[in-house]
Design an enzyme around this catalytic site. Structure first.
Site, PDB file in Angstrom:
ATOM      1  CG  ASP A  91      -0.225  -0.050   2.529  1.00  0.00           C
ATOM      2  OD1 ASP A  91       1.005   0.154   2.556  1.00  0.00           O
ATOM      3  OD2 ASP A  91      -0.885  -0.291   3.549  1.00  0.00           O
ATOM      4  CG  ASP A 284      -5.820  -5.586   1.860  1.00  0.00           C
ATOM      5  OD1 ASP A 284      -6.396  -4.810   1.063  1.00  0.00           O
ATOM      6  OD2 ASP A 284      -5.497  -5.252   3.012  1.00  0.00           O
ATOM      7  CB  CYS A 322     -10.743 -27.155   7.528  1.00  0.00           C
ATOM      8  SG  CYS A 322      -9.240 -26.231   7.218  1.00  0.00           S
ATOM      9  CB  CYS A 324      -5.621 -26.136   7.226  1.00  0.00           C
ATOM     10  SG  CYS A 324      -6.048 -25.986   8.973  1.00  0.00           S
ATOM     11  CB  CYS A 327      -8.616 -28.806  10.467  1.00  0.00           C
ATOM     12  SG  CYS A 327      -9.262 -27.173  10.908  1.00  0.00           S
ATOM     13  CG  HIS A 353      -8.425 -22.851  10.822  1.00  0.00           C
ATOM     14  ND1 HIS A 353      -8.870 -23.934  10.086  1.00  0.00           N
ATOM     15  CD2 HIS A 353      -9.506 -22.039  10.969  1.00  0.00           C
ATOM     16  CE1 HIS A 353     -10.154 -23.792   9.837  1.00  0.00           C
ATOM     17  NE2 HIS A 353     -10.570 -22.649  10.362  1.00  0.00           N
TER      18      HIS A 353
END
Lengths: 375, 375
Positions: A91, A284, A322, A324, A327, A353
């Site tokens: 930014d 974002d 999930c 990931c 998890c 996560h």
């Protein structure tokens, strides 16, 4: 100055695209995790790669203060400094100056502000913000804008919008004159240089408060200046969520279809799906990472506040749907214990996560657009 | 009550061994990272596996207070609770009561102490310490001992040693009567149960202050009680390092050659090599993890205090001879920045490297014993 962007499929307003940055292709709609000072808090870059992060956001304001732009530039730019080979967007610093500095002084020249770290005084101008972002060397950089506060009356919004338009011209002019100074430029003949003729891409930012007419005018006049991509700024500044959505809808229709559209600083998982549906390509937000640090976790069955005692004996995974690594391995009981015991691993795992959930959400959105049946 | 332990090679006093726990084989000499409250601070279990951690240490005192033994027991024990399938050792809580409680009250029955978290009052006895460690379900558990303070006069050391011996008998008696209550027992017929006839192994602890004769007596009388492994306790309590070494040497010679020997709470990388050379099989220490949090990193070329400004522009890896994921990816400049910016990732990466260095050091020691040319 251009950045290749192809729209590969559309579904009503939603678009599936490919943005080709000097550091790799980004499939859009994309969610960009925030790595404020060259780190997504608590998460190592190899985990970010594994999660499928395509592009990270860095904050110029924070990096300007620490470790300093010149430091990063001499080390070959942000990619090399933080060992992140994929795309980065920075930014302009305008929003942080707005949100972290109550004593900022805005003038035609720029914004005077004090460091939140040591109180030292600094000036950001369109030119110095470009210089900083060229030194940091992100693939996509942002024009220096004034983020209009909310609420603001019509006249104040107009003045602020006009200032942002003048700063956009100055940003573009400075960027065009200095864009080959990016640290990874082929011409730089230094470590970290990459074999590309591409330069960074400077995106313009549309302001105009919460007023549809002024948003339209801001969009049209920003497009007139001409950028390879356009952002919608000045939202998520305290307005109701319904207003945010209205303003996005009122603005996005005036942005060119063949250029990437970036909605800054949003949102919840539900919102990013909704905005992608409105034709936004890039988003974002600090929400997944910040919420993780406070034990607020996003799951396919809704929010989980992992600090609650009800999870102390819960042997199920955080989110049974999930995939990931959190998890797949840990129970809610363990995550709750880590949070209650104030263990650093709580922040690490919660962040992994939540980012996974956001990235999965965007993958599902892209898949859905490709299939032509937007959910 | 026995735990299979084979000495496969020796070189002078050093031994290469295999300790077969209910949760996998541990190659010795081994360094055990400390995971105080069921977490090695900042490091996920999959990274620990990748680093080659064979056995973790948990602190009974901390786990007793939070999340509580009954909580962990009901969730299937520590392995299942923290999703760590490999071996675990818990200390008895005696050392933490000693080091964290200035107001502790020692009696024949046990130790009354106050929680460092909320000031609540608790009593550890040999029986309750066994009960706690059986409930936590580590593969190796420790007899409840009194860690003698330093300095202490001869009479005080004797009284303390005698108390530890009486407590060792009570620990063993309680353990023998309850060892089948471990949560992963085959008989438990519950989730988390594993197919083994093995129980936990209870190790005895040798005390005796800094006096060789009392160490010898403590060793002999602890062996008389009979345990499948022996620890040397009461060191690293403020004595000079040369004294630590002398006491280790004076004690280890009285320990049986066919049983594992565990030196508690040491040391630097140089020291763990030295103690392995003296015939120690197991060691644990908070140094690699705690030092990491303070920016003190161990490398093949000595200590690096990564906070120093001299590393701000240093593009070289932390340790050019290290294959860990930190040294393979990041520069000293980046690690220094993370530390200076107080980023959580600093702790994560520093800890991963220091643990890697300790584990590599022990791998090299084992390799060297196997080759028969102890360095």
């Amino acid at each position: 100055m251009s950045i290749p962007f192809e729209v590969e499929a559309t579904n009503r307003s939603a678009r599936l695209g490919r943005l080709s940055t000097p550091h790799g292709v980004v499939e859009t709609p994309v969610f960009m995790p925030v790595g404020t000072v060259a780190s997504v808090k608590g998460v190592s870059q190899d985990i970010l790669e594994e999660l499928g992060v395509q592009i990270l956001l860095g904050n110029t304001y924070h990096l300007f203060l620490r470790p300093g732009v010149e430091q990063v530039r001499q080390l070959g730019g942000l990619h090399r400094f933080m060992a992140w080979p994929r795309a980065i967007l920075t930014d302009s610093g305008g929003f942080q100056v707005f949100s972290l500095n109550e004593l900022r002084q805005v003038s035609e020249e720029g914004v005077k502000f004090r460091s939140h770290l040591d109180g030292s005084s600094h000036l950001f101008t369109p030119e110095s913000a470009m210089e900083a972002q060229i030194g940091l060397g992100a693939d996509i950089i942002m024009a220096f804008d004034e983020c209009t506060e909310h609420p603001a009356d019509r006249e104040r919004v107009r003045q602020s919008m006009e200032l942002t338009l003048r700063w956009a011209e100055r940003s573009k002019k400075h960027f065009e004159a200095h864009k080959h100074e990016v640290p990874w430029s082929k011409n730089a003949k230094r470590s970290g240089a990459i074999q590309t003729d591409q330069t960074q891409a400077l995106f313009g930012i549309v302001q105009g408060g919460m007023d549809a007419a002024q948003r339209k005018e801001s969009a049209e006049r920003t497009i007139e200046i001409g950028f390879p991509g356009y952002a919608i700024g000045g939202l998520s500044v305290g307005e109701p969520r319904a207003v945010t959505r209205e303003v996005v809808e009122a603005t996005v229709q005036h942005l060119p279809a063949d250029k990437p559209r970036y909605l800054m600083g949003v949102g919840t998982p539900e919102e990013i799906v909704e905005y992608a549906g409105l034709g936004i390509d890039m988003m974002d937000c600090v929400l997944p990472t910040r919420a993780a640090r406070h034990g607020l976790l996003f799951t396919s069955e809704g929010r989980v506040s992992i600090k609650q005692a009800r999870y102390a004996s819960d042997q199920s995974p955080l989110d049974a749907n999930c995939g990931c690594r959190v998890c797949q391995r840990y129970s809610r009981a363990y995550l709750r214990h880590l949070y209650a015991a104030n263990e650093v691993l709580a922040q690490v795992l919660n962040t992994v996560h939540n980012l996974s959930f956001y990235l999965d959400t965007m993958r599902a959105v892209r898949h859905s657009i490709a299939l032509g049946n937007r959910s």
